[in-house]
Design an enzyme around this catalytic site. Structure first.
Site, mmCIF file in Angstrom:
data_model
loop_
_atom_site.group_PDB
_atom_site.id
_atom_site.type_symbol
_atom_site.label_atom_id
_atom_site.label_comp_id
_atom_site.label_asym_id
_atom_site.label_seq_id
_atom_site.Cartn_x
_atom_site.Cartn_y
_atom_site.Cartn_z
ATOM 1 N N SER A 181 0.832 -1.199 0.000
ATOM 2 C CA SER A 181 0.000 0.000 0.000
ATOM 3 C C SER A 181 0.872 1.256 0.000
ATOM 4 C CB SER A 181 -0.961 -0.055 1.191
ATOM 5 O OG SER A 181 -2.048 0.820 1.022
ATOM 6 N N GLU A 226 -2.245 13.959 12.934
ATOM 7 C CA GLU A 226 -2.315 15.302 12.358
ATOM 8 C C GLU A 226 -1.558 15.367 11.037
ATOM 9 O OE1 GLU A 226 -4.395 18.570 12.520
ATOM 10 O OE2 GLU A 226 -4.319 17.208 14.240
ATOM 11 N N HIS A 248 -7.178 -6.406 0.666
ATOM 12 C CA HIS A 248 -6.053 -5.480 0.577
ATOM 13 C C HIS A 248 -4.893 -5.933 1.464
ATOM 14 C CE1 HIS A 248 -3.979 -1.731 -0.057
ATOM 15 N NE2 HIS A 248 -4.084 -1.365 1.206
#
Length: 317
Positions: free
Chosen positions: A142, A238, A297
Site C-alpha cells: 500500500s 495530524e 487489501h
C-alpha cells in the site's frame, strides 16, 4: 509539545503486456484524556517542516546467506511488526537477511509534520546508507508500495528487485474512507489509569460507529499505546490528515525502472485494476501482475503462505 499519535497462487493468465505482464483470477501535549485521546509525545520528533531525513526504527532478521537483503515497507496506519512473522519465515526459507521498517509518523519512528513520498524515500535511502546496504529487494504494501516504487524509479541502482503489494502507481481512489477513520480515531475518549484491555475495548466500541469491519478496527487498534497511565495513538494523526492527498496520490515520473517487478494484488481488492495496467507497463516495463485468490487489501494477513510462496518464486533467478 510535540505529538505521537496508529500468502499457491492460481494460474497466471497472460495479458499480452511487455515482459510477461500477467494476472491470476478467482480469488493500522498529553492533556485531558477524558476529553479525547491525545497523540503522546515522541522523543526526536521533527519540529520543523523540513525534507531532511529522519532516523527510522527497524528490525533485522539475520539470515546465513549472502544474497541481497529483503526490505519490507508497511502501509498507512501500519508498522514494522506487520511483517515480523513473514520476515521470520522468509529468513528460514531463503537464508536472506530481512529488514522491517517503521515509516516516519508510524510505529516507533520519529514524527514530522511532513509526510510525502519524496521524504519517505529520503528516509529509506538514508537508512540503507547508514546500514551500508548498496542494493536490496524492496517489498512494499500500500503506502509502502508507493515508497518502494518511488525509490526504484528515482534510485534504481539501489533496487535489485521490486515487489509492490496491492497498490498501483496512480491516484488511489476512495476505496476506503481514510478521512473518516482519522476523524474517528481523533474523537476516541479513554480515561487514564485503566487496564489496557479495558482501554482497548472502549476504543473499539467508539471506532465501531465508523469503522464497520472488525479486522480494520483491530488493525487500527495496534496503534493504541499507553504511557504513564495515559492512552494515545502512536501514529501522527495530524500529519497523516494534512498529507492524505499526498499519500493517496503518486509522484509524476518520466523515468522507468527496468528491473524485475512483481505487482501482487488481492483478488477481493480493488487497489490494482485493469485501468492501472498501462501506467504500470509504462513505468515498470518488466512487471508481472498477479492476484492471490480470496485475499483482500491485507494480502499478507489474509493469505500469508501464498504471499510468502509468491515472493520466494519471484526471487528465483
Amino acid at each position: 509539545m510535540s505529538n505521537f499519535a496508529m500468502s499457491a497462487l492460481c494460474r497466471v493468465f497472460t495479458r499480452g503486456a511487455p515482459c510477461g505482464l500477467s494476472s491470476c483470477s478467482s480469488v493500522t501535549g498529553l492533556r485531558d484524556f477524558c476529553s479525547g485521546v491525545s497523540r503522546l509525545d515522541r522523543a526526536g520528533s521533527d519540529s520543523m517542516r523540513t525534507a531532511s531525513p529522519v532516523n527510522l526504527t527497524y528490525d533485522v532478521f539475520d539470515g546465513k546467506g549472502d544474497s541481497t537483503p529483503l526490505v519490507f515497507l508497511h502501509g498507512l496506519f501500519g508498522s514494522k511488526s506487520n511483517f515480523h512473522s513473514i520476515a521470520k519465515s522468509l529468513v528460514q526459507r531463503t537464508g536472506r537477511k530481512v529488514l522491517t521498517i517503521d515509516a516516519r509518523n508510524h510505529g516507533k519512528s520519529p514524527h514530522s509534520p511532513v509526510l510525502t513520498y519524496d521524504t519517505m524515500t529520503s528516509d529509506l535511502t538514508h537508512l540503507l546508507g547508514q546500514l551500508h546496504i548498496g542494493k536490496c529487494v524492496l517489498i512494499g504494501h500500500s503506502m509502502g508500495g508507493k515508497v518502494a516504487m518511488t525509490t526504484a524509479l528515482s534510485q534504481p541502482n539501489l533496487v535489485e528487485r521490486l515487489v509492490v503489494v496491492d497498490i498501483s502507481p496512480s491516484l488511489t481512489s476512495a476505496h476506503t474512507n481514510f478521512h473518516a477513520y482519522i476523524q474517528a480515531m481523533k474523537e476516541v475518549k479513554i480515561p487514564s489509569d485503566i487496564p489496557r484491555s479495558t482501554a482497548r475495548r472502549l476504543a473499539e466500541d467508539q471506532l465501531r460507529k465508523i469503522v464497520k469491519e472488525r479486522s480494520v478496527r483491530q488493525f487500527l487498534l495496534t496503534n493504541l499505546e499507553e504511557q504513564n497511565g495515559q492512552y494515545g495513538w502512536r501514529i501522527n494523526l495530524e500529519s497523516i490528515s494534512n498529507h492524505l492527498e499526498d499519500i493517496l496520490g503518486f509522484p509524476e515520473f518520466d523515468t522507468t525502472y527496468e528491473g524485475p517487478t512483481l505487482f501482487l494484488g488481492g483478488s477481493s481488492s480493488a487497489y490494482i485494476s485493469s485501468d492501472d495496467y498501462p501506467e504500470i507497463q509504462r513505468l515498470f516495463p518488466c512487471a508481472d501482475i498477479q492476484y492471490i485468490p480470496d485475499a483482500s487489501h491485507w494480502i499478507h494477513a489474509d493469505k500469508p503462505l501464498d504471499f510468502i510462496s509468491s515472493i520466494i518464486t519471484f526471487l528465483q533467478p
